[in-house]
Design a protein around this motif. Structure first.
Motif, mmCIF file in Angstrom:
data_model
loop_
_atom_site.group_PDB
_atom_site.id
_atom_site.type_symbol
_atom_site.label_atom_id
_atom_site.label_comp_id
_atom_site.label_asym_id
_atom_site.label_seq_id
_atom_site.Cartn_x
_atom_site.Cartn_y
_atom_site.Cartn_z
ATOM 1 N N GLN A 56 0.050 -3.257 3.770
ATOM 2 C CA GLN A 56 -0.067 -2.086 2.913
ATOM 3 C C GLN A 56 -0.649 -0.923 3.709
ATOM 4 O O GLN A 56 -1.623 -1.093 4.455
ATOM 5 N N ASN A 58 -1.384 2.507 2.207
ATOM 6 C CA ASN A 58 -1.437 3.509 1.155
ATOM 7 C C ASN A 58 -1.899 4.857 1.707
ATOM 8 O O ASN A 58 -2.711 4.922 2.639
ATOM 9 N N TYR A 59 -1.401 5.930 1.097
ATOM 10 C CA TYR A 59 -1.669 7.281 1.597
ATOM 11 C C TYR A 59 -3.161 7.604 1.628
ATOM 12 O O TYR A 59 -3.623 8.338 2.505
ATOM 13 N N ASN A 65 0.941 7.058 7.507
ATOM 14 C CA ASN A 65 1.964 8.004 7.055
ATOM 15 C C ASN A 65 1.806 9.366 7.726
ATOM 16 O O ASN A 65 2.811 10.024 8.028
ATOM 17 N N HIS A 143 10.456 -0.312 4.612
ATOM 18 C CA HIS A 143 9.298 0.192 3.870
ATOM 19 C C HIS A 143 9.641 0.386 2.394
ATOM 20 O O HIS A 143 10.807 0.510 2.022
ATOM 21 N N ASN A 145 7.928 2.751 -0.819
ATOM 22 C CA ASN A 145 6.922 3.727 -1.219
ATOM 23 C C ASN A 145 6.966 3.884 -2.732
ATOM 24 O O ASN A 145 7.935 4.406 -3.279
ATOM 25 N N THR A 146 5.923 3.426 -3.408
ATOM 26 C CA THR A 146 5.853 3.495 -4.863
ATOM 27 C C THR A 146 4.614 4.273 -5.257
ATOM 28 O O THR A 146 3.495 3.731 -5.234
ATOM 29 N N GLY A 148 2.831 6.461 -3.763
ATOM 30 C CA GLY A 148 1.780 6.486 -2.764
ATOM 31 C C GLY A 148 1.349 5.134 -2.257
ATOM 32 O O GLY A 148 0.579 5.034 -1.300
ATOM 33 N N ASN A 149 1.827 4.072 -2.890
ATOM 34 C CA ASN A 149 1.559 2.717 -2.409
ATOM 35 C C ASN A 149 2.648 2.348 -1.403
ATOM 36 O O ASN A 149 3.758 1.989 -1.779
ATOM 37 N N PHE A 150 2.298 2.463 -0.141
ATOM 38 C CA PHE A 150 3.277 2.319 0.938
ATOM 39 C C PHE A 150 3.131 0.946 1.567
ATOM 40 O O PHE A 150 2.042 0.534 1.968
#
Length: 214
Positions: A56, A58-59, A65, A143, A145-146, A148-150
């Motif tokens: 994971q 996340n941003y 990112n 990848h 991306n949901t 911001g959950n990357f």
């Protein structure tokens, strides 16, 4: 400077020689530009991104990112006049060699993106490709991306696999030996495509299965 009266205009240069000299000069300078652009991009990838790992990113918790966005600025160096340098490598062993430099594990006798990439894989160091694989303008996306959950997950493509035009496989997919995914089909996250089977649809489902030719 030299006056016009003292200048010698008697020297004759063959049109063919001038053309050949310009052609060779262009070929050499263009080759050096291509090699420089790909070298800078490869060095930037390993310096800024490094070896990608499953997990994971996340941003609000990881710099991955932001580093990816920075790396994409270096990728712009491979584009000129609306085309990308690697567009001219499509389907050739040189494209496989470039992908290997970016971290992909690729077997022998593969034909990758003979009609172009739409787009090319972005997480090549998470992609494993066997021997005699054909990917024709397919999308290989490691990848998800949901909001911001990357998340990153590797993709495995075994030997003798075929991806038809505009087929897409998402992260975590494993295409077993001899399998085929047809045009405009989508293999969902974590899907296992059985050996010597044919899949089609969005989401893709098995439509045919056959025994390997002995």
């Amino acid at each position: 400077g030299i006056s016009f009266a003292e200048r010698d205009y008697g020297t004759y240069h063959s049109v063919y020689m001038v053309f050949f000299t310009l052609l060779v000069t262009y070929a050499i300078t263009h080759l050096l530009r291509v090699l420089a652009a790909l070298t800078i991009e490869t060095c930037a990838k390993w310096t800024i991104i490094g070896q990608r790992q499953k997990g994971q990113y996340n941003y609000d918790q990881s710099s991955y990112n932001q580093r990816w966005e920075l790396f994409q600025m270096f990728q712009k160096g491979r584009r000129f006049s609306g085309n990308s340098i690697i567009d001219f490598l499509n389907g050739s062993p040189f494209l496989s060699a470039y992908f290997r430099c970016q971290g992909a594990k690729i077997g022998k006798d593969c034909c990758l993106y003979p009609t172009g990439g739409d787009p090319y894989p972005t997480e090549l160091c998470l992609v494993t490709i066997g021997d005699r694989v054909v990917i024709d303008k397919g999308r290989v996306v490691c990848h998800l991306n949901t909001s911001g959950n990357f998340e990153l997950n590797p993709i495995v493509i075994d030997s003798d696999v075929t991806m038809r035009q505009h087929a897409k496989i998402q992260m975590g997919v494993h295409m077993e030996r001899g399998s085929i995914i047809l045009e405009h089909s989508l293999a969902m996250t974590g899907e296992i495509i059985d050996a010597y089977s044919v899949w089609q649809g969005t989401p893709a489902v098995q439509v045919h299965s056959s025994n390997p030719i002995v």
